[in-house]
Write a protein that holds these residues in place. Structure first.
Motif, PDB file in Angstrom:
ATOM      1  N   GLN A  36      20.509 -56.574 -23.008  1.00 36.57           N
ATOM      2  CA  GLN A  36      19.372 -56.840 -23.804  1.00 36.57           C
ATOM      3  C   GLN A  36      19.587 -57.130 -25.643  1.00 36.57           C
ATOM      4  O   GLN A  36      19.824 -56.551 -25.789  1.00 36.57           O
ATOM      5  CB  GLN A  36      18.174 -56.817 -23.162  1.00 36.57           C
ATOM      6  N   ASP A  37      19.303 -58.673 -25.652  1.00 35.95           N
ATOM      7  CA  ASP A  37      19.199 -58.186 -27.347  1.00 35.95           C
ATOM      8  C   ASP A  37      18.544 -58.023 -28.099  1.00 35.95           C
ATOM      9  O   ASP A  37      17.161 -58.596 -28.125  1.00 35.95           O
ATOM     10  CB  ASP A  37      20.009 -60.055 -27.448  1.00 35.95           C
ATOM     11  N   THR A  38      17.700 -56.261 -28.479  1.00 36.95           N
ATOM     12  CA  THR A  38      17.098 -56.288 -28.548  1.00 36.95           C
ATOM     13  C   THR A  38      16.399 -56.157 -30.283  1.00 36.95           C
ATOM     14  O   THR A  38      15.449 -56.132 -30.791  1.00 36.95           O
ATOM     15  CB  THR A  38      16.696 -54.568 -28.650  1.00 36.95           C
ATOM     16  N   THR A  39      17.259 -57.246 -31.033  1.00 37.08           N
ATOM     17  CA  THR A  39      17.497 -57.740 -32.223  1.00 37.08           C
ATOM     18  C   THR A  39      15.751 -58.230 -33.171  1.00 37.08           C
ATOM     19  O   THR A  39      15.204 -57.529 -33.767  1.00 37.08           O
ATOM     20  CB  THR A  39      18.717 -58.651 -32.777  1.00 37.08           C
ATOM     21  N   ASN A  40      15.723 -58.882 -32.073  1.00 32.18           N
ATOM     22  CA  ASN A  40      14.545 -60.212 -32.439  1.00 32.18           C
ATOM     23  C   ASN A  40      13.285 -59.587 -32.163  1.00 32.18           C
ATOM     24  O   ASN A  40      12.330 -59.539 -32.973  1.00 32.18           O
ATOM     25  CB  ASN A  40      14.508 -61.983 -31.970  1.00 32.18           C
ATOM     26  N   LEU A  41      13.080 -58.021 -31.397  1.00 28.74           N
ATOM     27  CA  LEU A  41      12.024 -57.853 -30.314  1.00 28.74           C
ATOM     28  C   LEU A  41      11.366 -56.543 -31.389  1.00 28.74           C
ATOM     29  O   LEU A  41      10.815 -56.481 -31.832  1.00 28.74           O
ATOM     30  CB  LEU A  41      12.000 -56.573 -28.937  1.00 28.74           C
ATOM     31  N   GLN A  42      12.923 -56.040 -31.628  1.00 26.79           N
ATOM     32  CA  GLN A  42      12.574 -55.154 -32.607  1.00 26.79           C
ATOM     33  C   GLN A  42      12.475 -55.968 -34.315  1.00 26.79           C
ATOM     34  O   GLN A  42      11.033 -54.868 -34.746  1.00 26.79           O
ATOM     35  CB  GLN A  42      13.736 -54.377 -33.000  1.00 26.79           C
ATOM     36  N   SER A  43      12.193 -56.685 -34.594  1.00 23.75           N
ATOM     37  CA  SER A  43      12.099 -57.295 -35.962  1.00 23.75           C
ATOM     38  C   SER A  43      10.612 -57.624 -36.175  1.00 23.75           C
ATOM     39  O   SER A  43       9.854 -57.446 -36.848  1.00 23.75           O
ATOM     40  CB  SER A  43      12.798 -58.433 -36.121  1.00 23.75           C
ATOM     41  N   ALA A  44       9.882 -58.157 -34.737  1.00 19.99           N
ATOM     42  CA  ALA A  44       8.564 -58.552 -34.164  1.00 19.99           C
ATOM     43  C   ALA A  44       8.215 -57.244 -34.122  1.00 19.99           C
ATOM     44  O   ALA A  44       6.476 -57.227 -35.062  1.00 19.99           O
ATOM     45  CB  ALA A  44       8.801 -59.394 -33.022  1.00 19.99           C
TER      46      ALA A  44
END
Length: 326
Positions: A314-322
């Motif tokens: 899972q690409d967590t980049t956007n989830l962590q930023s959100a």
């Protein structure tokens, strides 16, 4: 060096899927991307071609990634440092354009390891030949160059790929696997077993951070068996190799006059290779990596297996930023 050939067989063990509670991303903010503060150049010998190679590393915009460019080939297409651009894995990792076989850059793994260890996300790597310089056979000179170039913070978060399910690749009596990791940094462990008694059986493990990369991995050199060198030369390989840029082993003897930099330099170098190969995920790969007698071929096949299974990552980049912005 890695002389595995053939097609390893990937599989994943669904019984060890990451618990649902761990699938909810941490609320810590994702760190920012970084590039070089300014360009830097160096000249060195190619390990396999024996040619003098001019290398320049340049800053690149956020989201660009690591991209190699041949400057000696007119109209050569850029070569992103990604697993799906790897065209050969015998003894080194080679990026290439499958439609134009002459457009290739070999021996990229040490530089990729240094870029990963120094936290560089975006850079243009210009070379005027078919491989990067080998320097002393380790990543130390690349780290030195990157330190001289400096590091610049950019305005996008680092891309982070979280491994969600185990993925494994086997080939004969060698294997590699990626496992879910609940820690903040990747963990790597590996064992090797060579018939040469100067190497023998060695194991090493570490949590990968900028500090552990510099202290435990960066200075460890590539190596070869003395009895294999003539065959390598006949195959057009290792033409630039010498005791100045590789450890050469003759059964129970290390032929380098200065000896080893540490007693387990061989396994530390293999893990350093894995750091470079895994950075071709195109992102920070947060996982537990384990391997036994693995090399470039298996490392690359492992990334292919991971990204072929959508539930395994899972690409967590956007989830962590959100989460950080909430």
């Amino acid at each position: 060096m890695d002389n595995l050939s053939g097609e390893p067989t990937p599989y994943s063990k669904s019984a060890e899927i990451l618990p649902a509670t761990m699938r909810q991303m941490r609320t810590t903010s994702s760190p920012a991307q970084h590039t070089l503060h300014h360009a830097i150049s160096a000249v060195g010998i190619g390990l396999h071609t024996g040619r003098s190679i001019n290398l320049t590393m340049e800053p690149a915009p956020a989201g660009h990634g690591i991209v190699f460019q041949r400057t000696d080939l007119p109209d050569a297409a850029p070569l992103p440092a990604r697993y799906d651009y790897v065209v050969e894995t015998r003894l080194n990792t080679v990026l290439g354009d499958k439609n134009h076989p002459e457009n290739r850059v070999a021996t990229v793994e040490h530089l990729m390891a240094a870029l990963c260890g120094c936290g560089i996300d975006n850079a243009r790597i210009l070379v005027d030949g078919p491989e990067t310089p080998v320097f002393d056979g380790s990543a130390a000179d690349f780290v030195f160059l990157l330190d001289c170039a400096g590091r610049k913070t950019q305005d996008l978060p680092r891309r982070v790929i979280q491994v969600m399910e185990p993925v494994r690749v086997d080939y004969k009596n060698a294997w590699v696997e990626l496992l879910p990791n609940d820690g903040p940094t990747p963990h790597l462990s590996m064992s090797i077993d060579f018939p040469a008694s100067a190497i023998g059986t060695q194991s090493f493990a570490l949590d990968l951070t900028p500090t552990t990369f510099r202290n435990d991995l960066a200075r460890n050199r590539t190596f070869a068996m003395r009895q294999e060198i003539e065959a390598l030369h006949q195959a057009g390989l290792a033409l630039g190799g010498s005791l100045l840029n590789a450890i050469v082993v003759d059964n129970d003897h290390v032929l380098n006059p200065t000896g080893l930099r540490c007693p387990d330099e061989f396994i530390r170098h293999k893990i350093m290779d894995a750091v470079g190969d895994l950075y071709m995920a195109g992102a920070v790969l947060n996982a537990r990596f384990r391997g036994y007698r693995s090399g470039h071929a298996l490392n690359n096949q492992l990334l292919h297996a991971l990204f072929a299974q959508s539930s395994a990552w899972q690409d967590t980049t956007n989830l962590q930023s959100a989460s950080a912005a909430a």
